[in-house]
Design an enzyme around this catalytic site. Structure first.
Site, PDB file in Angstrom:
ATOM      1  N   GLU A 215      11.203 -57.329  28.561  1.00  0.00           N
ATOM      2  CA  GLU A 215      10.287 -56.411  29.237  1.00  0.00           C
ATOM      3  C   GLU A 215      10.115 -56.838  30.695  1.00  0.00           C
ATOM      4  OE1 GLU A 215       6.659 -56.221  27.008  1.00  0.00           O
ATOM      5  OE2 GLU A 215       7.658 -55.653  25.141  1.00  0.00           O
TER       6      GLU A 215
ATOM      7  N   GLY B 228      11.077 -62.619  30.274  1.00  0.00           N
ATOM      8  CA  GLY B 228      12.500 -62.644  29.985  1.00  0.00           C
ATOM      9  C   GLY B 228      12.792 -63.507  28.779  1.00  0.00           C
TER      10      GLY B 228
ATOM     11  N   GLU C 290      20.183 -63.207  24.612  1.00  0.00           N
ATOM     12  CA  GLU C 290      19.955 -63.848  23.305  1.00  0.00           C
ATOM     13  C   GLU C 290      19.343 -65.243  23.460  1.00  0.00           C
ATOM     14  OE1 GLU C 290      20.776 -62.239  19.964  1.00  0.00           O
ATOM     15  OE2 GLU C 290      20.358 -60.817  21.552  1.00  0.00           O
TER      16      GLU C 290
ATOM     17  N   GLN D  52      17.906 -72.827  28.789  1.00  0.00           N
ATOM     18  CA  GLN D  52      16.689 -73.638  28.692  1.00  0.00           C
ATOM     19  C   GLN D  52      15.948 -73.393  27.376  1.00  0.00           C
ATOM     20  OE1 GLN D  52      17.562 -71.687  31.268  1.00  0.00           O
ATOM     21  NE2 GLN D  52      18.039 -73.205  32.849  1.00  0.00           N
TER      22      GLN D  52
END
Length: 403
Positions: free
Chosen positions: A137, A141, A380, A384
């Site tokens: 959105e 992220g 996906e 990190q």
């Protein structure tokens, strides 16, 4: 014990995928890289063929097939099933072109999500449709738990309101798997996934994004305004279980992260193969019987990249194999995604650098592969996020304890 060779029963499927990559994808790869948002019509007949390939098997699909944690055969010996066949064939397809692989009808990440958690009735309704995945959105992220889109129950329906961005195949797909909260006061435990079919009133594709890579794949922004869907379109358990938390929805990633890792393996292999060919034409030929320290600098770098690629490949096969054998693979799926995404970025960019102007120009696909590879370390779950998940699993910490 896992066998490091490709299972014999998948070799025909893998060979077919390589033929598609070489004879269908590669010839039009540059065409659709230059014509962003143009639909690759060459894929329609191919999609029909792949549907037939899927229907003619016992579950091992040609693309994003019926991915599940296969507990049905647990304890019955080693199983090589849908998850493993999918990553093997998809790696070959992405050796041809990542964007075109993502554009194959009915082989999208949304299809993998449906296959992972849909019940039999839902799979019968939606298994043959092309499904996109809508998670990200404007306000977040990587932190999927920060979903602000809502799905409020109203009788036998849910009313969805919110906005999703960077939806792969969002315009072309027949339906979209949307992540939304059924009660934002309950936090991440209330996040569920819903199937919204194209043309549903209140759902609107508001723009298509221009991107660094994978330009053959459309990437859309979609808004939902009082969008009503049947309650039966909710995937998984409708009850909010605060103790279970986010685990139910996150199970989808245990199946799709190895899929993305396979894409990274494919494009990295393409770069390595082409770089090796070009260096050989320049009389720089890999000699694997020579110690690394006595090799030329370019040869030594190529060996290092090959070692990185092999490590990523084996991690990916392990994660998929564990899913086929009913073993929890959350950590392994994240390890594979993290390693493969990082390796693909390093290898594709490194190959461009090694070949200088030839690698940087449009005379070769190397520069395109370098651009295409970047997204594979982002969607996906970013590098990190994957490292954070692995750390939590290794240390036995919850998401609240280790952020």
């Amino acid at each position: 014990m896992i066998n490091l060779e490709n299972p014999k029963k998948f070799r025909g499927l893998v060979h077919q995928a390589r033929q598609v990559a070489e004879n269908v994808f590669r010839p039009v790869s540059r065409k659709y890289d230059r014509s962003e948002h143009a639909y690759p019509v060459e894929l329609d007949m191919l999609a029909a063929i792949m549907d037939g390939m899927n229907d003619g098997t016992t579950g091992e699909g040609a693309g994003a097939g019926k991915l599940k944690q296969d507990n049905k055969h647990k304890g019955e010996g080693v199983q090589n099933g849908t998850n493993l066949s999918t990553v093997l064939s998809l790696a070959e397809l992405c050796w041809g072109d990542v964007g075109l692989s993502l554009t194959l009808p009915r082989q999208g990440l949304g299809n993998a999500a449906i296959a992972a958690v849909a019940d039999d009735e839902q799979f019968k309704r939606f298994g043959g449709k092309w499904a996109a995945m809508a998670i990200t959105e404007p306000g977040f992220g990587s932190d999927s738990a920060a979903v602000r889109t809502t799905a409020i129950k109203d009788g036998d329906e849910y009313i969805i309101n919110g906005e999703k961005i960077y939806v792969t195949s969002g315009e072309r797909a027949d339906c979209v798997v949307v992540w939304a909260s059924v009660d934002r006061s309950l936090g991440r435990a209330a996040i569920k996934s819903f199937i919204v079919e194209k043309g549903t009133p209140g759902m609107e594709v508001v723009r298509l994004e221009k991107k660094l890579g994978i330009k053959a794949s459309d990437t859309a922004a979609i808004t939902f305004t009082d969008c009503r869907i049947p309650a039966s379109n909710l995937l998984g358990d409708p009850e909010v279980n605060v103790e279970k938390g986010f685990a139910g929805v996150m199970q989808t990633f245990d199946n799709t992260r190895p899929v993305v890792a396979a894409m990274a393996i494919g494009v990295a292999k393409a770069s390595l193969d082409r770089t090796r060919e070009i260096l050989k034409s320049l009389k720089i030929d890999a000699a694997y019987n020579r110690p690394l320290k006595t090799s030329a600098q370019l040869e030594a770098q190529l060996y290092r990249y090959e070692a990185e690629w092999e490590a990523a490949r084996l991690l990916t096969l392990r994660a998929a194999w564990m899913a086929d054998n009913g073993q929890p693979n959350s950590m392994e799926a994240s390890m594979a995604k993290a390693k493969a995404g990082r390796a693909a970025n390093a290898i594709t960019l490194g190959c461009v650098e090694m070949l200088g102007s030839l690698g940087y120009s449009e005379d070769e696909l190397l520069e395109k592969w370098a651009r295409d590879s970047k997204i594979l370390d982002i969607f996906e779950g970013t590098q990190q996020i994957q490292q954070l998940i692995v750390a939590r699993r290794l240390l036995g910490k919850s998401s609240a304890q280790l952020k």
